[in-house]
Structures are given as structure tokens and as C-alpha cells.
Enzyme design. Sequence first.
Site, PDB file in Angstrom:
ATOM      1  CG  HIS A  66      -0.399   0.026   2.530  1.00  0.00           C
ATOM      2  ND1 HIS A  66       0.313  -1.009   3.077  1.00  0.00           N
ATOM      3  CD2 HIS A  66      -0.396   1.003   3.471  1.00  0.00           C
ATOM      4  CE1 HIS A  66       0.708  -0.688   4.297  1.00  0.00           C
ATOM      5  NE2 HIS A  66       0.289   0.543   4.560  1.00  0.00           N
ATOM      6  CG  HIS A  68       0.260   4.121   4.992  1.00  0.00           C
ATOM      7  ND1 HIS A  68      -0.498   3.316   5.792  1.00  0.00           N
ATOM      8  CD2 HIS A  68      -0.425   5.287   4.861  1.00  0.00           C
ATOM      9  CE1 HIS A  68      -1.610   3.952   6.135  1.00  0.00           C
ATOM     10  NE2 HIS A  68      -1.589   5.149   5.572  1.00  0.00           N
ATOM     11  CG  ASP A  70       4.789   2.396   7.402  1.00  0.00           C
ATOM     12  OD1 ASP A  70       3.899   2.899   6.693  1.00  0.00           O
ATOM     13  OD2 ASP A  70       4.556   1.514   8.260  1.00  0.00           O
ATOM     14  CG  HIS A  71       3.943  -0.522   4.278  1.00  0.00           C
ATOM     15  ND1 HIS A  71       3.950  -1.835   4.641  1.00  0.00           N
ATOM     16  CD2 HIS A  71       3.531   0.167   5.380  1.00  0.00           C
ATOM     17  CE1 HIS A  71       3.544  -1.954   5.904  1.00  0.00           C
ATOM     18  NE2 HIS A  71       3.290  -0.746   6.371  1.00  0.00           N
ATOM     19  CG  HIS A 156      -3.972  -0.403   6.222  1.00  0.00           C
ATOM     20  ND1 HIS A 156      -3.879  -0.106   7.557  1.00  0.00           N
ATOM     21  CD2 HIS A 156      -2.882   0.160   5.632  1.00  0.00           C
ATOM     22  CE1 HIS A 156      -2.781   0.598   7.769  1.00  0.00           C
ATOM     23  NE2 HIS A 156      -2.154   0.778   6.619  1.00  0.00           N
ATOM     24  CG  ASP A 177       0.443  -1.638   7.645  1.00  0.00           C
ATOM     25  OD1 ASP A 177       1.265  -2.489   8.038  1.00  0.00           O
ATOM     26  OD2 ASP A 177       0.688  -0.417   7.586  1.00  0.00           O
ATOM     27  CG  HIS A 399      -2.560  -1.096  11.949  1.00  0.00           C
ATOM     28  ND1 HIS A 399      -1.670  -1.609  11.034  1.00  0.00           N
ATOM     29  CD2 HIS A 399      -2.314   0.236  11.999  1.00  0.00           C
ATOM     30  CE1 HIS A 399      -0.912  -0.634  10.571  1.00  0.00           C
ATOM     31  NE2 HIS A 399      -1.288   0.502  11.128  1.00  0.00           N
ATOM     32  CG  HIS A 421       4.018  -3.121  10.391  1.00  0.00           C
ATOM     33  ND1 HIS A 421       3.150  -2.485  11.264  1.00  0.00           N
ATOM     34  CD2 HIS A 421       4.198  -2.265   9.370  1.00  0.00           C
ATOM     35  CE1 HIS A 421       2.824  -1.305  10.757  1.00  0.00           C
ATOM     36  NE2 HIS A 421       3.454  -1.143   9.617  1.00  0.00           N
TER      37      HIS A 421
HETATM   38 ZN   LIG Z   1      -0.151   1.379   6.502  1.00  0.00          ZN
HETATM   39 ZN   LIG Z   2       2.636   0.249   8.144  1.00  0.00          ZN
END
Ligand SMILES: [Zn+2]
Ligand SMILES: [Zn+2]
Length: 756
Positions: A66, A68, A70-71, A156, A177, A399, A421
Site C-alpha cells: 500500500h 503508506h 513506511d511501505h 487498511h 498492514d 490495523h 511490523h
Molecule cells: Zn499502513
Molecule cells: Zn505500516
Amino acid sequence: MAETPTLSVTMLGAGQEVGRSCCVLQYRGKTIVCDAGVHPAYSGMASLPFIDELDWSTVDALLITHFHLDHAAALTYITEKTNFRDGKGKVYMTHPTKALHKFMMQDYVRMGSSTSDALFSPLDMTMSLASIIPISAHQLITVCPGISFTPYHAGHVLGACMFLIDIYGLKILYTGDYSREEDRHLVKAEIPPIRPDVLIVESTFGVHTLEAREEKELRFTNLVHSIIRRNGHVLLPTFALGRAQELLLILDEYWRKHPDLHNIPIYYASGLARKCMAVYQTYIHTMNNNIRSRFAKRDNPFVFKHISNVPQTRGWEKKIAEGPPCVVLASPGFMQVGPSRELFELWAPDSRNGVIITGYSIEGTPARDIMTEPEDFVTLKGATIPRKLSVDDISFSAHVDYSQNAEFIETVKAQHVVLVHGEQAAMSRLRAAMTSRYKERDEDVKIHTPRNLETLRLSFRGERVAKAIGTLADAHPKTGDILSGLLVAKDYSYTLLDPRDLRDFAGLTTCTVTQRQKIILGVGWNLVKWHLEGMYGSIDEGLDKDGVPTMRVMGVVDVKYTAEHELTLEWESSSSNDMIADSTLALITGIDKSPASVKLTTNSHSHSHAHAHGEQSHPHADPDGKSSERIRIARLAMFLEAHFGEIEFHMPDADDDDHELGEDEHGASLLVRLDEAEAQISLVNLTVSSANDVLKKRVEAVLDMALTTISSLSEAFVSGTSDVADDAALSKDHVDAGAESMEETEDSEAILEVIA
Ligand SMILES: [Zn+2]
Ligand SMILES: [Zn+2]
């Protein structure tokens, strides 16, 4: 037999931490990387995953779950600044993820380029974007021989998906996530239909239980309202995309119901807002029923009535901060820099104001630090200011919590579970909780919590699955039976066959391959018949040479009642027969779920009565052949459904809910929806139209296949007339194809586990 292969799982990030997700899977010389994120608590090179630990030219596929950061935010660095492009690696993400990733990255580059530690240029980003292959949920994507994968919805945020990856038959589910609670705009995560060997799952909330959505929303709107009543400003630090859309939907609805708030502005302070709203509106059909039904009534939920954009002028933060009470959604969610940080510093000394943290706050970020409600706070300029504004934490982050995660993990039933994660403490609590759950039930499931760069090597007890075909599949093995035959290995898949069948398998002569598939079923023979007739028209029924009750579907596929609760499908392999067999199988395995079954089961008396008087009263049957056109359309829809999932039937001017075939098919069409694209098949001239070229081509190909099959059925079906060499090649292919479809059906008893 060859030594047992091992799956290596190496976290380059998100191992016992939240942030910079990057998971490397290696098996039998293939390498797949899931996610490439940055760590929001760090900047520059330090924010990247440990990318030096991998030779990126060896990567076959890089899958992003996805948008985000952090991904996904390290993707550009990997494709443009490592040797990734020296190899054959491909990058995949869903259509909405790709669209939103672009906006997220533009913003990220803009923010990064103002500092000296920018990781890459806007040009790098453009180059990287061009190489992304957009995909759809439920699509089976073959990366190269030996590797394929399918994305499933993860909830998510818009476009988020999990990946079910198949490397030489080993199946790994990587969740990214995910959320299991349907919110205002998203569907919840799906449970993939195939049981994976390994589950790699997020553990953000550990054993924490989140409050129910209704309670949470009520607490949130009450809190906002009370801050406004005490003449304060409400700060909601959020990311421009994702959960902000959910908060806007909640606030807009609340404002609508409370006229006393109509003079209180809600600002959505994001430069990305307008552009991203366009993406949200584009992908409305991938969202849940709530959104889709409102949209269908021309009430676009994303056209907000009470939300204003902030003026795009320098220093707006100060102007708003000094103005009357208001609500501001400002990015970034972690308040490191930018508008949310600036507003926080301006509002912190006044106790009338309030900040509500609405997302998951990563360790080491200011949003996390203020949750301890410190007396004072150091500004970006280095001054110490008092913190008097109220601090609350109402998590809307999508989440799973403990019970949802535990339920998902148990339903998926993988042999190995890898937690990622999650912060160390949360993760080890979850591991302890899951371990004791499994212990109680005496199940042997391994739970792993690897640290970054700590390679996990998983072996699978040397088990091999070989598919028995031909004569061997005739036998009805019991647990403990030993079967012997020739083991044929091809691309790490094994087929067991009787030496007498070798001729057929090798295709040395003209051959007819008879395929068999056993199905375990909890419904009666009559119900199966009713469904088959509903789909295929009249069915020949009788006894086969061994006296087994048999129904013949479309003159091709025999459905045999081989034992109580057991059916066997038998057909001679060819491309069209295999398709009919596939659809028959899909129909039969779907009977339990069919609402019509329930109706029929509760009404079985009148059903048998109908039978006594022939087929006339069958609701779907075609007793006199007058509506052969209807059957043709039903068959067409069936083939399309097998490939694309649910198909909609559209009549001009017909009620949208009415999917029954009308008397007049003129202008009627079938609608194929694949995630974010749709294609229309005109039933008048059988042409396909779609704004999406890729989907159009796929639908045309399937339509072509379907039409060929259907027309070949209306003629007497003659096989074995083509030239010998061709036939042999064809048949051999079908042995493989047949074996594959057997493997997918858990109930198939033709699958034998061979212990090496
Ligand atoms: Zn996320
Ligand atoms: Zn994440």
C-alpha cells in the site's frame, strides 16, 4: 530425492519495529521482496531499510502492499540507486496504490529536498514510477516460471492488499498492514481461499484490544465538540491520505447533524487534498457498500459540505491559530515538521485547545512523545514552551487488534507464522499469547519474531505433494495406504502415475486423457441436479457401466455419485472440456453457499413434487428449448464469472436490482468489474467496450474462448480428428493444467502426500 529446500525470510526493516517495511523471501534461487518503506522517525539514509544487505539485481519481483511511506517510500531509492535495474526484477502494486503513491512521493520529495539529506531527485521518482506494473485484486500474476502471486483486499487504506505468493508451489501470504473491521469507506481484509505454508503478518497492536468503531466515533465527536464548546482549537494531526478521508466522513456527517457547529470551520490542511480526492472518487467502486450506495444515489460522500481547504498562502497556520475556534486536520501525522507541528507549537500553551492523535504513532516521533503529556515541550527552533492543551488518543488507524489478528492467524492455518511490523514488546506478547493458544489445542504452529537482518530459515519437514493422475487416481486411498508408481518431476512439481499410463503422459500416441476429480459435499444428489439443470439446462441422468448414478453435463462432464457425500467428476481432457469441468466444479463447490440451496432445502417437498411431473416447474430449466438464447447467455456469463468473479447483467431501463433475464435482450449487456476497471459486453453484437485497454483485451480473450466453447457444444463434439502430433502436445498440456486445478481443491482425494 533432492535435499529439502529452505525458505529464507530476511527482514531488512520492520523486524521487531514499526517502519521501513522490507521483507526478503528466498526459495530455490528465486527472490521476492515485499514492501520498501522508510522509517518515519529517522531521516536520510538512516530511514532506509538495510538495503546494502541484498544484491538487488537478483530480485525477481518487488511487491508493494500500500501507499503508506513506511511501505513504499524507499522504492525510488531501490530502483534508481541500487543495482536493481541490472536484473530482471519487476515492481508491482495495485492501480489505486500506484496513483496515490505518486502523490505521496511528490510530497515526500518536496519535504525531503528542503533538507540536505534528500535521498533522490524528482527525476528519479518519475523514472521509478514509470516502471511500476499496476495490478488488480484477485488477478493471478505470473512473474516468471516458478513465481506467481495474487493480491487480496487488505482493508487498511484505499488500494491496500495482501499478497499470496507461490514460489515453486510453496505458498506464502504476506499481509502488509490490514484491518478486519469495515469502516465508513473500506471493505475489510479478505481471507484468501488457499491455505498458505507461511503467513507473514503485521503485529502493530500486539495483544491490545481496540474499542468498537461506534464507541470510538462517539468518543471522538464528543471530544471535538467539547473542545469547541470551551472555545478551543482542535488539532488532528493526520496524513494527507488514508485515515484522513475516514475522519472527514465522520466529521462532515456530525456537522450536518449539529447546526450549532455550522459556523465552526473544519480545515483540511493538505496540498494533496484536492488531487487525492480525485483518486478517491475514481476508485469508489473498490470501496464498501455504504460508499457505493450513496454514490449510486448521486450523493458523492467525498463531496464534503462542511470541510474547507486552507488558503494556499504562506503563514496561514498563524492566521488560523489566532482566529476563532476551528478544527484542523493537518499533516504530517507524526508532527515532525510541517503544518501539524507548527499549529501544535502555536496552540500548546493554551489549555482551551486540544490535540487528538488519531493514528498509530511510531516510537521516536513527536506524536508519540506528547502522549505521555509532558509539562513542556521543545520547539523546532529550540525554545521550551509549556504544554497546556489537552492530549487525547483515539486510534482510527486501520490495523487489526489482538482478537482480530488471532482469529485471522488461526483461520489462515499456516504451518509457520512470522510476526512483523510491531514493536518488540507488542510482538513478543502476541507471540506468547498465540503460542499458548496453540499449545492448548495441541497444534504444532511455529511463531517467529525475527529481528532485522536475522535470517529465518524455514523447512517444511521434507514433505512433497505429488499429484496422482490416470489409473492411480481411480483408487480410493485411505490414510496410511502406500501408492507406488512413477514419480515425474517437472519444475519442482511431482506427478505420480502408473507405468501403464506413461504412454498417455508422454504423448507417444494419440491419447485421450481422462481427468477425475473427487469432491466431498454436504448436500444431496437432488440438490446438485437442481443446480446443474439451473445452469446447463437439461441433464442426462442414468447409471454408468459400474452402476454408479451419473449425470452428464453438456454431454461432456460426468458427475458421479461415487459414495455418500462424495462426487467424482470425470471428463476427457480438451481445452473446452476442461473449461466445462472447471465451471461444473465451481458450481458444485458453491452449492453450500448458494441462497437458492437454502430455499430448496427448506422446501424439498415441493421440489420432489415438481420432479414427479417432469421438468416444467423447474425455475431455471429450459424444457422446450425456446429460450436457448437465455441458456447461451447464462453459459457465457458462467465462463466470464469463472474468470472475473461476479458478472452483472444489465438491461436498458431495467431496475438496477433486477438481474433476471427479460423477454427482450435487445441492448442488454454483461458487465465485468475487475477491481477498479469495468468492461461491458454487448449481447447484441458481442463486442467489448472498456476505458481500460488491458481489461478490454483480457475480456475479449475470455469471451473468445467462451464463444468457441459454447459453439462447439452446439455441434456434435468430435475429438481425435486432428493431426496426431498436435493432439499429443495438447493432451500433455492438459495433464499439467488438470493437475494444477486438482491441487487447488483441498477436498480432492487425488492429492497424496508423499513423505521424502
Ligand atoms: Zn499502513
Ligand atoms: Zn505500516
